[in-house]
Design an enzyme around this catalytic site. Sequence first.
Site, short mmCIF file in Angstrom:
data_model
loop_
_atom_site.label_atom_id
_atom_site.label_comp_id
_atom_site.label_asym_id
_atom_site.label_seq_id
_atom_site.Cartn_x
_atom_site.Cartn_y
_atom_site.Cartn_z
N THR A 274 0.83 -1.19 0.00
CA THR A 274 0.00 0.00 0.00
C THR A 274 0.86 1.25 0.00
O THR A 274 2.04 1.23 0.36
CB THR A 274 -0.89 0.07 1.26
OG1 THR A 274 -0.05 0.25 2.40
CG2 THR A 274 -1.75 -1.15 1.41
N ASP A 275 0.24 2.34 -0.37
CA ASP A 275 0.76 3.65 -0.04
C ASP A 275 0.48 3.88 1.44
O ASP A 275 -0.06 3.01 2.13
CB ASP A 275 0.09 4.72 -0.91
CG ASP A 275 0.99 5.91 -1.18
OD1 ASP A 275 1.74 6.29 -0.26
OD2 ASP A 275 0.93 6.47 -2.28
N TRP A 276 0.79 5.06 1.94
CA TRP A 276 0.65 5.32 3.36
C TRP A 276 -0.76 5.82 3.68
O TRP A 276 -1.24 6.78 3.08
CB TRP A 276 1.70 6.34 3.81
CG TRP A 276 3.00 5.70 4.22
CD1 TRP A 276 3.60 5.78 5.44
CD2 TRP A 276 3.86 4.86 3.43
NE1 TRP A 276 4.77 5.05 5.45
CE2 TRP A 276 4.95 4.47 4.23
CE3 TRP A 276 3.80 4.38 2.12
CZ2 TRP A 276 5.97 3.64 3.78
CZ3 TRP A 276 4.82 3.56 1.67
CH2 TRP A 276 5.89 3.20 2.48
#
Length: 841
Positions: A274-276
């Site tokens: 994932t991204d953050w």
Amino acid sequence: MSLSQSTQLLLAISLVYGCNATTEQSLEKPEQKSQVQLDKTPDFESQIESLLAQMTLDEKLGLVHADSKFSIGAVERLGIHEMVLSDGPHGVRYEINRHDWAPANLESDHSTYLPPLTTVAASWDVEMATLHGNVLGSEARHRGKDFILGPGVNMARLPLYGRNFEYMGEDPYLAAKLVVPEVKAIQQNDVAATVKHYALNTQELNRTGVDARPSERTLREVYLPAFEAAVKEGGAWALMGAYNNYYGTNANQSKHLVMDILKGEWGFEGVLMTDWNVNINTFDAAVNGLDIEMGTDVKNYNDYVLADNFKKMIVNGDIEPSVLDDKVRRILRVQFNIGMMDKSRKSGQRNTQEHKVAARTIAENGVVLLKNDDNVLPLDPTQIKSILVMGPNADKAHGAGGGSSEIKSLYEITPLQGLKNALGNDVEITFLRAQPDDISPIPADFIATRHWTGTPAWNISFYQGRRYKTKTSESWIVNSEYKNSDGAKKYIKMSATIKPLRSGEHILQAEFGGEFALYVDGRRMISDSRRPVSMNLMAGKAYDFEIEYQGKNNFVLGWQSPGGLFLEKEQYLAAAKKADAIIYFGGLSHADDREAIDRTDMKLPNGQDQIISNLLSVNANTTVVMVAGSAVEMPWVEQAKSVVWGWYGGQEAGNALANVLLGKVNPSGKMPITLPKQLSDVAAIKLDDYNATESLYKEGVFIGYRWFEQQQIDTLFPFGHGLSYTTFDYQNLMITPLSDGNVKLTLDVKNTGLVKGKEVVQLYVHDVESSVERPLKELKGFTKVELNPGETQQVALTLKPRDLSFWDESTNAWRYEAGEFEAFIGSSLADLRLNQRFVYQ
């Protein structure tokens, strides 16, 4: 730099990547001790299975989610080390604290600030992509990183998109061909490239909630080819999912995107992360293929969706243990492939002379000469004694802004400094800054508050009613100007900390429609009056500015500061009339091109259009250099004789631009995006398909130049456009079908000018008769050649069956229709020199 010199530079850099030489102390962690010593061997898959069999449930879970802001857990007893990640599509980001976002304030975490990927795309050169990836991978390895979070390959569908500058343009073929050498070069340095953001991340407006709903054909033909090439041809070991939803669920947990396509059809063996702070849930993320969860906004790492709740679902039988095993298997596979189990893993280099030269070379190859009437460029120092340098980007550095891609470099050469470096004392250089005639926002130079992306910005809050009791939303705005896009009545508070640069009288003035008030340190200074207000302010002192506004219109707060920092029209035009040449470095900055926020229009900020027009009216020898990562309107373009597009050029940007402007380097960049005349011509705007809720991709496969051709809309400058200081002739096109199903095209390209130069030969294809609507032309081949004056070179291009195909939604497969096709070859989409039809069976 010649083609052979570029190749030599690539070879020289690659030969030293395994060495320990560096100009800074390594940030790599001490060698981690474990009970098991493993090596990358041909049978490491069996070693993975052995490790998996020895791991406890908790140890496995510790590998699939973060254990700090930028790392993933270890199992030291089995020789499985912690994996460290870093932002960095164009450089390795500075270090932050382990468990918060505050900078670690180290003196040893500088990295080379490379030109962003728009510059690589503008080079149309696989050698530049390789060079970029080599430097990025080597520096990431030297900083002790295992994953570098890049490259980015989302399509530039909308000029307003805040992250266009990080990506590779609007064409899927161009991005696919350049991402492959970039990924390979990164990973040759024992670092996993993390291609992002998968998929359909084409706007920052409500990026965590907007639902992307393209047709399957649009998805396959436009928004997936670069990712597909990165996986199938580049061998990427990691992908990062997008923030946005895809048909109602987050892209990271979309069965169709991840299980059906990425891990199914493409056979991806690496990890999806994932991204953050992404909106996912445990069950869907786990069973639909997400491997690593990063940056979730919770107090404890055990509260991540792939942590305790994942364990609970496995123990209760809601999720099969094999789901977790697959994720761990993939993570271990990456560790083996990037040498984490290998005693001779490469150590990398950082901030070397080779990397400095690479940064400049990439920047030079990406500069685009848009217009050069009367051969205003290159400038001849023997004929010019004085140059007036103006514009907001003349002496501005860009590395520390833009969002997660910000870089802390040892230096950054601005355009002004680059000219001074090149010209020395031979030419008088005068630098001035202009005050627009109209009220313009308080310049960013004075704004001390920062958006998290590093951009100077104002906080803006919206309320329900005139008493400002109930806040409905909060965001950031880059300057003291608000544009009400929907005409609804707004109740707004805006605040910023302002620090004057010089002490003395500051004249504040506002323009507005509605009710407006300005408070400075709690004192009401403007109250529904457009009359200027004078204040004596101290240099370097922080003042709290707050604006209250109620109304349906726009407003702007501006000021005039003391000390002649910004000159008024009469003053700068007097200097302009005397100068032998003027170079105006305008465009955008990372107040405009930045993560998390889209622009609201395509206009140049802070009155630049007016200033440029004024300069052009008094001095024809004015060159306008645009520094930007996205398209802007140019209402003055007919007046201008010479226009250059410079992108954000990295730490060597100023030297690179100076070399092009002075003719030391012949410009060879081509536009990887279309420059429209106005925002209303853009497909997503014209079709009313840009909002915070849902993107239907109504234009279908007609992204960018395909849309403008289909709709017969004139553009400012077309896709693929870029001039040179020499000229090229195209002749002798031959098209030959091959026995392997491919089609070979050959032609002769000759340098008919007086100086050495590089030319990008571009191939576009049209299906003459098709059962589905297809673009009039699609880029399906390109190559960059360098020729001496009078030299001719034969160029060969190859069309594969996929290049002639479309995605058939009835069969869910790529399909070409036998029949007649037409090949167009030339210097840009609008400068096609040769065309020929051929039959493909």
